[in-house]
Design a protein around this motif. Sequence first.
Motif, PDB file in Angstrom:
ATOM      1  N   LYS A 214      -2.661  -9.518 -10.268  1.00 41.77           N
ATOM      2  CA  LYS A 214      -1.846  -8.300 -10.170  1.00 41.77           C
ATOM      3  C   LYS A 214      -1.304  -8.237  -8.750  1.00 41.77           C
ATOM      4  CE  LYS A 214      -4.651  -5.912 -13.635  1.00 41.77           C
ATOM      5  NZ  LYS A 214      -5.594  -4.788 -13.893  1.00 41.77           N
ATOM      6  N   ILE A 215      -0.279  -9.047  -8.539  1.00 42.02           N
ATOM      7  CA  ILE A 215       0.267  -9.218  -7.188  1.00 42.02           C
ATOM      8  C   ILE A 215       1.753  -8.881  -7.187  1.00 42.02           C
ATOM      9  CG2 ILE A 215       0.885 -10.953  -5.445  1.00 42.02           C
ATOM     10  CD1 ILE A 215      -1.708 -12.399  -6.140  1.00 42.02           C
ATOM     11  N   ILE A 216       2.159  -8.123  -6.182  1.00 41.84           N
ATOM     12  CA  ILE A 216       3.591  -7.904  -5.945  1.00 41.84           C
ATOM     13  C   ILE A 216       3.932  -8.654  -4.650  1.00 41.84           C
ATOM     14  CG2 ILE A 216       5.398  -6.223  -5.486  1.00 41.84           C
ATOM     15  CD1 ILE A 216       3.723  -4.159  -6.969  1.00 41.84           C
ATOM     16  N   PRO A 217       4.574  -9.820  -4.762  1.00 51.15           N
ATOM     17  CA  PRO A 217       4.877 -10.612  -3.561  1.00 51.15           C
ATOM     18  C   PRO A 217       5.766  -9.839  -2.593  1.00 51.15           C
ATOM     19  CG  PRO A 217       5.208 -11.898  -5.551  1.00 51.15           C
ATOM     20  CD  PRO A 217       5.043 -10.482  -5.986  1.00 51.15           C
ATOM     21  N   ARG A 218       5.450  -9.962  -1.318  1.00 51.14           N
ATOM     22  CA  ARG A 218       6.282  -9.336  -0.292  1.00 51.14           C
ATOM     23  C   ARG A 218       7.549 -10.160  -0.056  1.00 51.14           C
ATOM     24  NH1 ARG A 218       4.694  -6.863   4.666  1.00 51.14           N
ATOM     25  NH2 ARG A 218       2.916  -6.029   3.521  1.00 51.14           N
ATOM     26  N   TYR A 219       7.384 -11.490  -0.132  1.00 49.01           N
ATOM     27  CA  TYR A 219       8.506 -12.368   0.183  1.00 49.01           C
ATOM     28  C   TYR A 219       8.669 -13.424  -0.912  1.00 49.01           C
ATOM     29  CZ  TYR A 219       7.613 -10.310   4.743  1.00 49.01           C
ATOM     30  OH  TYR A 219       7.392  -9.425   5.763  1.00 49.01           O
ATOM     31  N   VAL A 220       9.895 -13.563  -1.405  1.00 47.55           N
ATOM     32  CA  VAL A 220      10.228 -14.599  -2.384  1.00 47.55           C
ATOM     33  C   VAL A 220      11.196 -15.570  -1.704  1.00 47.55           C
ATOM     34  CG1 VAL A 220      11.237 -15.113  -4.628  1.00 47.55           C
ATOM     35  CG2 VAL A 220       9.932 -12.996  -4.310  1.00 47.55           C
ATOM     36  N   LEU A 221      10.756 -16.809  -1.528  1.00 48.96           N
ATOM     37  CA  LEU A 221      11.571 -17.829  -0.857  1.00 48.96           C
ATOM     38  C   LEU A 221      11.757 -19.013  -1.799  1.00 48.96           C
ATOM     39  CD1 LEU A 221       9.848 -17.819   2.671  1.00 48.96           C
ATOM     40  CD2 LEU A 221      11.865 -16.544   1.947  1.00 48.96           C
ATOM     41  N   PRO A 222      12.966 -19.566  -1.893  1.00 54.57           N
ATOM     42  CA  PRO A 222      13.234 -20.648  -2.854  1.00 54.57           C
ATOM     43  C   PRO A 222      12.831 -22.030  -2.364  1.00 54.57           C
ATOM     44  CG  PRO A 222      15.247 -20.087  -1.723  1.00 54.57           C
ATOM     45  CD  PRO A 222      14.188 -19.154  -1.191  1.00 54.57           C
ATOM     46  N   SER A 223      11.976 -22.092  -1.346  1.00 54.99           N
ATOM     47  CA  SER A 223      11.559 -23.385  -0.799  1.00 54.99           C
ATOM     48  C   SER A 223      10.102 -23.300  -0.356  1.00 54.99           C
ATOM     49  CB  SER A 223      12.449 -23.770   0.389  1.00 54.99           C
ATOM     50  OG  SER A 223      11.845 -24.788   1.159  1.00 54.99           O
ATOM     51  N   TYR A 224       9.290 -24.238  -0.844  1.00 57.35           N
ATOM     52  CA  TYR A 224       7.890 -24.285  -0.422  1.00 57.35           C
ATOM     53  C   TYR A 224       7.779 -24.567   1.072  1.00 57.35           C
ATOM     54  CZ  TYR A 224       6.378 -24.499  -5.328  1.00 57.35           C
ATOM     55  OH  TYR A 224       6.124 -24.214  -6.641  1.00 57.35           O
ATOM     56  N   VAL A 225       8.658 -25.441   1.559  1.00 55.50           N
ATOM     57  CA  VAL A 225       8.621 -25.780   2.984  1.00 55.50           C
ATOM     58  C   VAL A 225       8.863 -24.536   3.831  1.00 55.50           C
ATOM     59  CG1 VAL A 225       9.775 -27.082   4.825  1.00 55.50           C
ATOM     60  CG2 VAL A 225       9.300 -28.184   2.621  1.00 55.50           C
ATOM     61  N   ASP A 226       9.792 -23.685   3.400  1.00 60.26           N
ATOM     62  CA  ASP A 226      10.060 -22.440   4.127  1.00 60.26           C
ATOM     63  C   ASP A 226       8.877 -21.472   4.029  1.00 60.26           C
ATOM     64  OD1 ASP A 226      12.558 -23.280   4.953  1.00 60.26           O
ATOM     65  OD2 ASP A 226      13.555 -22.506   3.179  1.00 60.26           O
ATOM     66  N   ILE A 227       8.215 -21.454   2.874  1.00 55.91           N
ATOM     67  CA  ILE A 227       7.018 -20.607   2.717  1.00 55.91           C
ATOM     68  C   ILE A 227       5.941 -21.059   3.685  1.00 55.91           C
ATOM     69  CG2 ILE A 227       5.089 -20.108   1.155  1.00 55.91           C
ATOM     70  CD1 ILE A 227       7.114 -20.085  -1.149  1.00 55.91           C
ATOM     71  N   ILE A 228       5.712 -22.367   3.756  1.00 50.67           N
ATOM     72  CA  ILE A 228       4.685 -22.916   4.655  1.00 50.67           C
ATOM     73  C   ILE A 228       5.013 -22.597   6.103  1.00 50.67           C
ATOM     74  CG2 ILE A 228       3.643 -25.066   5.480  1.00 50.67           C
ATOM     75  CD1 ILE A 228       4.206 -26.152   2.559  1.00 50.67           C
ATOM     76  N   GLU A 229       6.284 -22.765   6.478  1.00 48.16           N
ATOM     77  CA  GLU A 229       6.695 -22.453   7.849  1.00 48.16           C
ATOM     78  C   GLU A 229       6.493 -20.966   8.161  1.00 48.16           C
ATOM     79  OE1 GLU A 229       7.894 -24.232  10.562  1.00 48.16           O
ATOM     80  OE2 GLU A 229       7.045 -25.875   9.395  1.00 48.16           O
ATOM     81  N   ILE A 245       1.420 -29.966   2.527  1.00 51.42           N
ATOM     82  CA  ILE A 245       0.731 -29.344   3.680  1.00 51.42           C
ATOM     83  C   ILE A 245      -0.164 -30.321   4.433  1.00 51.42           C
ATOM     84  CG2 ILE A 245       0.806 -27.030   2.672  1.00 51.42           C
ATOM     85  CD1 ILE A 245      -2.170 -27.451   1.900  1.00 51.42           C
ATOM     86  N   GLU A 246      -0.011 -31.614   4.182  1.00 51.19           N
ATOM     87  CA  GLU A 246      -0.875 -32.604   4.829  1.00 51.19           C
ATOM     88  C   GLU A 246      -0.789 -32.534   6.354  1.00 51.19           C
ATOM     89  OE1 GLU A 246       0.432 -36.228   3.072  1.00 51.19           O
ATOM     90  OE2 GLU A 246      -0.662 -35.900   1.190  1.00 51.19           O
ATOM     91  N   GLU A 247       0.433 -32.483   6.880  1.00 45.33           N
ATOM     92  CA  GLU A 247       0.604 -32.440   8.340  1.00 45.33           C
ATOM     93  C   GLU A 247       0.082 -31.133   8.917  1.00 45.33           C
ATOM     94  OE1 GLU A 247       1.736 -34.701  10.657  1.00 45.33           O
ATOM     95  OE2 GLU A 247       1.485 -36.065   8.968  1.00 45.33           O
ATOM     96  N   GLU A 248       0.326 -30.024   8.217  1.00 41.45           N
ATOM     97  CA  GLU A 248      -0.130 -28.718   8.697  1.00 41.45           C
ATOM     98  C   GLU A 248      -1.654 -28.653   8.759  1.00 41.45           C
ATOM     99  OE1 GLU A 248       2.424 -29.153   6.718  1.00 41.45           O
ATOM    100  OE2 GLU A 248       3.983 -28.336   8.043  1.00 41.45           O
ATOM    101  N   LEU A 249      -2.307 -29.190   7.750  1.00 40.11           N
ATOM    102  CA  LEU A 249      -3.777 -29.207   7.749  1.00 40.11           C
ATOM    103  C   LEU A 249      -4.302 -30.121   8.856  1.00 40.11           C
ATOM    104  CD1 LEU A 249      -4.595 -29.357   3.929  1.00 40.11           C
ATOM    105  CD2 LEU A 249      -4.723 -27.372   5.441  1.00 40.11           C
ATOM    106  N   LYS A 250      -3.618 -31.239   9.039  1.00 38.54           N
ATOM    107  CA  LYS A 250      -4.021 -32.194  10.076  1.00 38.54           C
ATOM    108  C   LYS A 250      -3.969 -31.563  11.457  1.00 38.54           C
ATOM    109  CE  LYS A 250      -2.730 -36.757  11.864  1.00 38.54           C
ATOM    110  NZ  LYS A 250      -1.772 -37.891  11.705  1.00 38.54           N
ATOM    111  N   HIS A 251      -2.946 -30.727  11.694  1.00 35.13           N
ATOM    112  CA  HIS A 251      -2.774 -30.094  13.006  1.00 35.13           C
ATOM    113  C   HIS A 251      -3.292 -28.652  13.031  1.00 35.13           C
ATOM    114  CE1 HIS A 251       0.302 -33.372  13.100  1.00 35.13           C
ATOM    115  NE2 HIS A 251      -0.195 -33.510  14.320  1.00 35.13           N
ATOM    116  N   SER A 252      -3.955 -28.240  11.944  1.00 31.10           N
ATOM    117  CA  SER A 252      -4.599 -26.916  11.868  1.00 31.10           C
ATOM    118  C   SER A 252      -3.628 -25.764  12.139  1.00 31.10           C
ATOM    119  CB  SER A 252      -5.787 -26.852  12.840  1.00 31.10           C
ATOM    120  OG  SER A 252      -6.729 -27.844  12.522  1.00 31.10           O
ATOM    121  N   THR A 253      -2.428 -25.850  11.591  1.00 34.49           N
ATOM    122  CA  THR A 253      -1.469 -24.752  11.771  1.00 34.49           C
ATOM    123  C   THR A 253      -1.544 -23.746  10.622  1.00 34.49           C
ATOM    124  OG1 THR A 253       0.248 -26.118  10.740  1.00 34.49           O
ATOM    125  CG2 THR A 253       0.121 -26.131  13.145  1.00 34.49           C
ATOM    126  N   ILE A 254      -2.178 -24.147   9.505  1.00 30.79           N
ATOM    127  CA  ILE A 254      -2.515 -23.242   8.404  1.00 30.79           C
ATOM    128  C   ILE A 254      -3.895 -23.665   7.908  1.00 30.79           C
ATOM    129  CG2 ILE A 254      -0.128 -22.833   7.652  1.00 30.79           C
ATOM    130  CD1 ILE A 254      -0.627 -24.873   5.419  1.00 30.79           C
TER     131      ILE A 254
END
Length: 316
Positions: A214-229, A245-254
Amino acid sequence: MINLEWLRTFSSIYECKNITEASKKLNMTQPGVSKHLAALENHIGKKLFERTTRKLTPTEYGRFYYSQIKSPLQELEKVEYYSNQRVKKQRHAITIGCTTDIFRKELKYVIYSFDMYIVTCFGNEKELVEALENDKIQLLVGIKKHSKYDHEFTFFKNEELIIICSNDIEIPEDLKKDEKQLIKWLQKQTWFTFDNEQDDIKKFWETRFNTTPKIIPRYVLPSYVDIIESIKHSQGFSVVPKHLIEEELKHSTIKIPFEISMSIDHKRFYSYKLKNSNSKEINMFREQMEITNVNNVSVKRNSQKNQNSFAKPNQT
Protein backbone atom coordinates in the motif's frame (compact mmCIF):
# COMPACT_ATOMS: atom_id res chain seq x y z
CA MET A 1 27.56 10.97 -78.50
CA ILE A 2 30.72 9.12 -77.55
CA ASN A 3 30.36 5.65 -76.07
CA LEU A 4 32.15 4.97 -72.77
CA GLU A 5 32.86 1.39 -73.88
CA TRP A 6 34.80 2.71 -76.90
CA LEU A 7 37.05 4.65 -74.53
CA ARG A 8 37.59 1.59 -72.32
CA THR A 9 38.48 -0.46 -75.36
CA PHE A 10 40.91 2.18 -76.66
CA SER A 11 42.55 2.42 -73.19
CA SER A 12 43.00 -1.36 -73.01
CA ILE A 13 44.48 -1.55 -76.53
CA TYR A 14 46.86 1.30 -75.70
CA GLU A 15 48.06 -0.45 -72.50
CA CYS A 16 48.20 -3.98 -73.98
CA LYS A 17 49.63 -2.84 -77.35
CA ASN A 18 47.64 -5.43 -79.32
CA ILE A 19 44.08 -6.51 -80.03
CA THR A 20 44.46 -10.06 -78.71
CA GLU A 21 45.59 -9.10 -75.20
CA ALA A 22 43.06 -6.28 -75.03
CA SER A 23 40.22 -8.67 -75.89
CA LYS A 24 41.30 -11.02 -73.06
CA LYS A 25 41.43 -8.14 -70.59
CA LEU A 26 38.00 -6.90 -71.63
CA ASN A 27 36.53 -10.41 -71.97
CA MET A 28 35.47 -9.57 -75.54
CA THR A 29 36.00 -11.11 -78.95
CA GLN A 30 38.78 -9.69 -81.11
CA PRO A 31 36.30 -8.54 -83.81
CA GLY A 32 34.34 -6.77 -81.07
CA VAL A 33 37.45 -4.91 -79.90
CA SER A 34 38.35 -3.93 -83.48
CA LYS A 35 34.78 -2.72 -84.02
CA HIS A 36 34.94 -0.46 -80.93
CA LEU A 37 38.27 1.01 -82.05
CA ALA A 38 37.01 1.67 -85.58
CA ALA A 39 33.87 3.34 -84.21
CA LEU A 40 35.93 5.62 -81.94
CA GLU A 41 38.34 6.61 -84.73
CA ASN A 42 35.41 7.30 -87.03
CA HIS A 43 33.69 9.41 -84.33
CA ILE A 44 36.70 11.64 -83.59
CA GLY A 45 37.98 11.64 -87.20
CA LYS A 46 41.54 10.73 -86.15
CA LYS A 47 43.73 7.66 -86.51
CA LEU A 48 44.77 6.40 -83.09
CA PHE A 49 47.16 3.52 -83.94
CA GLU A 50 49.61 2.49 -86.63
CA ARG A 51 48.98 -1.20 -87.31
CA THR A 52 51.87 -3.65 -87.74
CA THR A 53 51.84 -7.45 -87.88
CA ARG A 54 52.74 -7.90 -84.22
CA LYS A 55 51.49 -4.85 -82.37
CA LEU A 56 49.73 -1.54 -82.53
CA THR A 57 51.78 1.60 -82.12
CA PRO A 58 49.86 4.70 -80.97
CA THR A 59 49.97 7.69 -83.25
CA GLU A 60 50.95 11.08 -81.92
CA TYR A 61 47.26 11.93 -81.57
CA GLY A 62 46.66 8.51 -79.98
CA ARG A 63 49.21 9.31 -77.23
CA PHE A 64 47.65 12.73 -76.71
CA TYR A 65 44.13 11.27 -76.61
CA TYR A 66 45.14 8.61 -74.06
CA SER A 67 46.66 11.26 -71.78
CA GLN A 68 43.39 13.19 -71.90
CA ILE A 69 41.04 10.34 -71.08
CA LYS A 70 43.15 8.28 -68.62
CA SER A 71 42.32 10.15 -65.40
CA PRO A 72 38.62 10.80 -66.15
CA LEU A 73 38.18 7.15 -67.16
CA GLN A 74 39.76 5.93 -63.92
CA GLU A 75 37.46 8.18 -61.89
CA LEU A 76 34.41 6.89 -63.75
CA GLU A 77 35.50 3.31 -63.12
CA LYS A 78 35.85 4.06 -59.40
CA VAL A 79 32.33 5.47 -59.28
CA GLU A 80 31.02 2.42 -61.11
CA TYR A 81 32.90 0.03 -58.79
CA TYR A 82 31.60 1.57 -55.56
CA SER A 83 28.09 1.83 -56.97
CA ASN A 84 28.17 -1.88 -57.76
CA GLN A 85 29.49 -2.64 -54.27
CA ARG A 86 26.60 -0.74 -52.71
CA VAL A 87 24.12 -2.64 -54.86
CA LYS A 88 25.70 -5.98 -53.97
CA LYS A 89 25.77 -5.20 -50.24
CA GLN A 90 22.37 -3.84 -49.34
CA ARG A 91 22.10 -3.16 -45.62
CA HIS A 92 18.81 -3.90 -43.97
CA ALA A 93 17.15 -1.13 -41.97
CA ILE A 94 15.11 -1.37 -38.77
CA THR A 95 13.59 0.98 -36.22
CA ILE A 96 13.82 -0.33 -32.66
CA GLY A 97 12.34 1.00 -29.43
CA CYS A 98 13.71 0.64 -25.91
CA THR A 99 14.01 2.44 -22.60
CA THR A 100 17.15 4.47 -21.93
CA ASP A 101 18.20 1.83 -19.36
CA ILE A 102 18.13 -0.98 -21.89
CA PHE A 103 20.04 1.14 -24.39
CA ARG A 104 22.72 2.14 -21.88
CA LYS A 105 23.27 -1.33 -20.42
CA GLU A 106 22.43 -3.74 -23.24
CA LEU A 107 22.69 -2.02 -26.64
CA LYS A 108 25.00 0.97 -26.42
CA TYR A 109 28.27 -0.89 -27.00
CA VAL A 110 27.06 -3.68 -29.29
CA ILE A 111 24.67 -2.46 -32.00
CA TYR A 112 27.34 -0.34 -33.70
CA SER A 113 28.94 -3.57 -34.93
CA PHE A 114 25.72 -4.72 -36.62
CA ASP A 115 25.75 -4.51 -40.41
CA MET A 116 22.37 -2.74 -40.45
CA TYR A 117 20.86 0.72 -40.52
CA ILE A 118 19.36 1.16 -37.04
CA VAL A 119 17.07 3.94 -35.85
CA THR A 120 16.55 3.92 -32.07
CA CYS A 121 13.50 5.44 -30.36
CA PHE A 122 13.31 6.02 -26.60
CA GLY A 123 10.33 6.29 -24.29
CA ASN A 124 8.61 4.68 -21.36
CA GLU A 125 7.12 1.25 -21.93
CA LYS A 126 3.58 2.53 -22.48
CA GLU A 127 4.76 4.95 -25.18
CA LEU A 128 6.88 2.27 -26.85
CA VAL A 129 4.03 -0.25 -26.96
CA GLU A 130 1.77 2.37 -28.58
CA ALA A 131 4.48 3.21 -31.12
CA LEU A 132 4.81 -0.46 -32.03
CA GLU A 133 1.05 -0.81 -32.47
CA ASN A 134 1.01 2.28 -34.73
CA ASP A 135 3.88 0.93 -36.90
CA LYS A 136 6.30 3.68 -35.88
CA ILE A 137 8.64 0.99 -34.52
CA GLN A 138 9.23 -2.53 -35.83
CA LEU A 139 10.85 -4.12 -32.77
CA LEU A 140 10.86 -3.43 -29.03
CA VAL A 141 13.88 -4.60 -27.04
CA GLY A 142 13.77 -5.48 -23.34
CA ILE A 143 10.06 -4.85 -22.83
CA LYS A 144 7.81 -6.31 -20.13
CA LYS A 145 5.04 -8.59 -21.38
CA HIS A 146 1.64 -6.93 -21.75
CA SER A 147 -1.83 -8.02 -22.91
CA LYS A 148 -3.10 -4.74 -24.34
CA TYR A 149 -2.41 -5.63 -27.99
CA ASP A 150 -1.88 -8.81 -29.93
CA HIS A 151 1.91 -8.49 -30.03
CA GLU A 152 4.39 -11.35 -30.24
CA PHE A 153 6.92 -11.85 -27.41
CA THR A 154 10.19 -13.76 -27.45
CA PHE A 155 12.55 -14.02 -24.48
CA PHE A 156 15.31 -11.41 -24.19
CA LYS A 157 16.78 -11.74 -20.69
CA ASN A 158 16.13 -12.35 -17.01
CA GLU A 159 16.59 -9.60 -14.43
CA GLU A 160 16.85 -10.08 -10.69
CA LEU A 161 14.97 -7.43 -8.68
CA ILE A 162 16.37 -6.05 -5.44
CA ILE A 163 15.29 -3.45 -2.90
CA ILE A 164 17.63 -0.50 -2.38
CA CYS A 165 17.70 2.60 -0.22
CA SER A 166 19.84 5.63 0.54
CA ASN A 167 22.97 5.06 2.59
CA ASP A 168 21.86 7.19 5.53
CA ILE A 169 18.59 5.30 6.10
CA GLU A 170 18.63 2.89 9.05
CA ILE A 171 15.81 0.46 9.78
CA PRO A 172 15.06 0.43 13.53
CA GLU A 173 16.28 -2.81 15.12
CA ASP A 174 12.92 -3.64 16.72
CA LEU A 175 11.22 -3.55 13.27
CA LYS A 176 13.55 -6.16 11.82
CA LYS A 177 12.03 -8.72 14.20
CA ASP A 178 8.41 -7.67 13.64
CA GLU A 179 7.37 -8.10 10.01
CA LYS A 180 3.99 -6.37 10.34
CA GLN A 181 5.56 -3.29 11.88
CA LEU A 182 8.34 -3.38 9.26
CA ILE A 183 5.73 -3.37 6.48
CA LYS A 184 3.92 -0.40 8.02
CA TRP A 185 7.17 1.49 8.43
CA LEU A 186 8.31 0.79 4.86
CA GLN A 187 4.97 1.92 3.42
CA LYS A 188 5.40 5.32 5.07
CA GLN A 189 8.82 5.92 3.51
CA THR A 190 9.61 7.92 0.37
CA TRP A 191 9.45 5.65 -2.67
CA PHE A 192 10.77 6.01 -6.19
CA THR A 193 9.21 3.86 -8.88
CA PHE A 194 9.62 3.12 -12.58
CA ASP A 195 5.96 3.68 -13.44
CA ASN A 196 2.56 4.13 -11.83
CA GLU A 197 1.81 0.42 -12.17
CA GLN A 198 4.47 -0.35 -9.54
CA ASP A 199 5.03 -3.82 -11.05
CA ASP A 200 8.52 -4.18 -9.60
CA ILE A 201 7.50 -3.14 -6.08
CA LYS A 202 4.43 -5.38 -6.20
CA LYS A 203 6.46 -8.39 -7.31
CA PHE A 204 9.07 -7.81 -4.61
CA TRP A 205 6.43 -7.21 -1.94
CA GLU A 206 4.43 -10.33 -2.78
CA THR A 207 7.57 -12.49 -2.76
CA ARG A 208 9.07 -11.06 0.43
CA PHE A 209 5.96 -10.32 2.50
CA ASN A 210 3.28 -12.41 0.75
CA THR A 211 0.97 -9.41 0.56
CA THR A 212 0.14 -6.42 -1.63
CA PRO A 213 1.94 -3.11 -0.94
CA LYS A 214 0.00 0.00 0.00
CA ILE A 215 2.43 2.55 -1.33
CA ILE A 216 1.91 5.92 -2.98
CA PRO A 217 5.23 6.67 -4.74
CA ARG A 218 6.53 10.19 -4.28
CA TYR A 219 8.52 10.10 -7.50
CA VAL A 220 7.84 8.27 -10.78
CA LEU A 221 10.87 8.24 -13.10
CA PRO A 222 11.01 6.41 -16.47
CA SER A 223 14.60 5.26 -15.94
CA TYR A 224 16.09 2.93 -13.34
CA VAL A 225 19.44 4.65 -13.73
CA ASP A 226 17.82 7.99 -12.84
CA ILE A 227 16.08 6.38 -9.84
CA ILE A 228 19.42 5.01 -8.60
CA GLU A 229 21.10 8.39 -9.07
CA SER A 230 18.26 10.12 -7.19
CA ILE A 231 18.47 7.72 -4.24
CA LYS A 232 22.25 8.28 -4.07
CA HIS A 233 21.63 11.97 -3.45
CA SER A 234 18.40 11.93 -1.43
CA GLN A 235 16.46 9.73 0.96
CA GLY A 236 14.23 7.00 -0.39
CA PHE A 237 13.58 3.39 -1.37
CA SER A 238 13.03 1.59 -4.65
CA VAL A 239 13.07 -1.84 -6.29
CA VAL A 240 15.42 -2.05 -9.27
CA PRO A 241 17.24 -4.67 -11.40
CA LYS A 242 20.24 -5.89 -9.43
CA HIS A 243 22.70 -5.74 -12.32
CA LEU A 244 22.27 -1.95 -12.51
CA ILE A 245 23.63 -1.31 -9.01
CA GLU A 246 26.90 -3.27 -9.07
CA GLU A 247 29.11 -0.16 -9.17
CA GLU A 248 27.02 1.66 -6.56
CA LEU A 249 27.26 -1.26 -4.14
CA LYS A 250 30.98 -1.56 -4.82
CA HIS A 251 31.52 2.10 -3.90
CA SER A 252 28.88 2.08 -1.11
CA THR A 253 26.85 4.96 -2.55
CA ILE A 254 23.57 3.09 -1.88
CA LYS A 255 22.73 -0.04 0.06
CA ILE A 256 20.43 -3.05 0.28
CA PRO A 257 18.46 -2.56 3.51
CA PHE A 258 17.77 -6.27 4.04
CA GLU A 259 18.35 -9.50 2.20
CA ILE A 260 15.71 -12.00 1.11
CA SER A 261 16.09 -15.76 0.90
CA MET A 262 14.98 -16.20 -2.72
CA SER A 263 15.78 -14.31 -5.90
CA ILE A 264 13.02 -12.37 -7.63
CA ASP A 265 13.35 -12.78 -11.37
CA HIS A 266 11.70 -10.53 -13.89
CA LYS A 267 11.59 -11.55 -17.54
CA ARG A 268 12.08 -9.12 -20.39
CA PHE A 269 11.22 -9.70 -24.03
CA TYR A 270 11.59 -8.70 -27.62
CA SER A 271 8.18 -7.61 -28.89
CA TYR A 272 6.88 -7.15 -32.42
CA LYS A 273 3.64 -7.33 -34.35
CA LEU A 274 2.74 -10.81 -35.49
CA LYS A 275 1.81 -9.56 -38.96
CA ASN A 276 4.55 -7.29 -40.28
CA SER A 277 6.74 -6.82 -43.33
CA ASN A 278 10.01 -6.65 -41.38
CA SER A 279 10.42 -10.25 -40.22
CA LYS A 280 13.81 -10.56 -41.94
CA GLU A 281 15.18 -7.44 -40.26
CA ILE A 282 13.75 -8.44 -36.87
CA ASN A 283 15.32 -11.90 -37.04
CA MET A 284 18.62 -10.43 -38.22
CA PHE A 285 18.74 -7.99 -35.28
CA ARG A 286 17.92 -10.74 -32.78
CA GLU A 287 20.53 -13.07 -34.27
CA GLN A 288 23.18 -10.35 -34.04
CA MET A 289 22.26 -9.74 -30.40
CA GLU A 290 22.52 -13.45 -29.65
CA ILE A 291 25.93 -13.74 -31.32
CA THR A 292 27.17 -10.67 -29.44
CA ASN A 293 25.92 -11.99 -26.09
CA VAL A 294 27.58 -15.38 -26.65
CA ASN A 295 30.86 -13.66 -27.53
CA ASN A 296 30.63 -11.40 -24.47
CA VAL A 297 30.04 -14.38 -22.17
CA SER A 298 33.02 -16.15 -23.72
CA VAL A 299 35.25 -13.09 -23.21
CA LYS A 300 34.16 -12.77 -19.57
CA ARG A 301 34.83 -16.46 -18.92
CA ASN A 302 38.30 -16.28 -20.46
CA SER A 303 39.04 -13.13 -18.49
CA GLN A 304 37.95 -14.84 -15.28
CA LYS A 305 40.10 -17.88 -16.07
CA ASN A 306 43.12 -15.66 -16.64
CA GLN A 307 42.53 -13.83 -13.38
CA ASN A 308 42.24 -17.11 -11.51
CA SER A 309 45.42 -18.49 -13.08
CA PHE A 310 47.37 -15.37 -12.08
CA ALA A 311 45.95 -15.58 -8.57
CA LYS A 312 47.20 -19.14 -7.98
CA PRO A 313 50.45 -19.25 -5.97
CA ASN A 314 53.40 -21.17 -7.35
CA GLN A 315 53.65 -24.62 -5.82
CA THR A 316 57.03 -26.17 -5.22
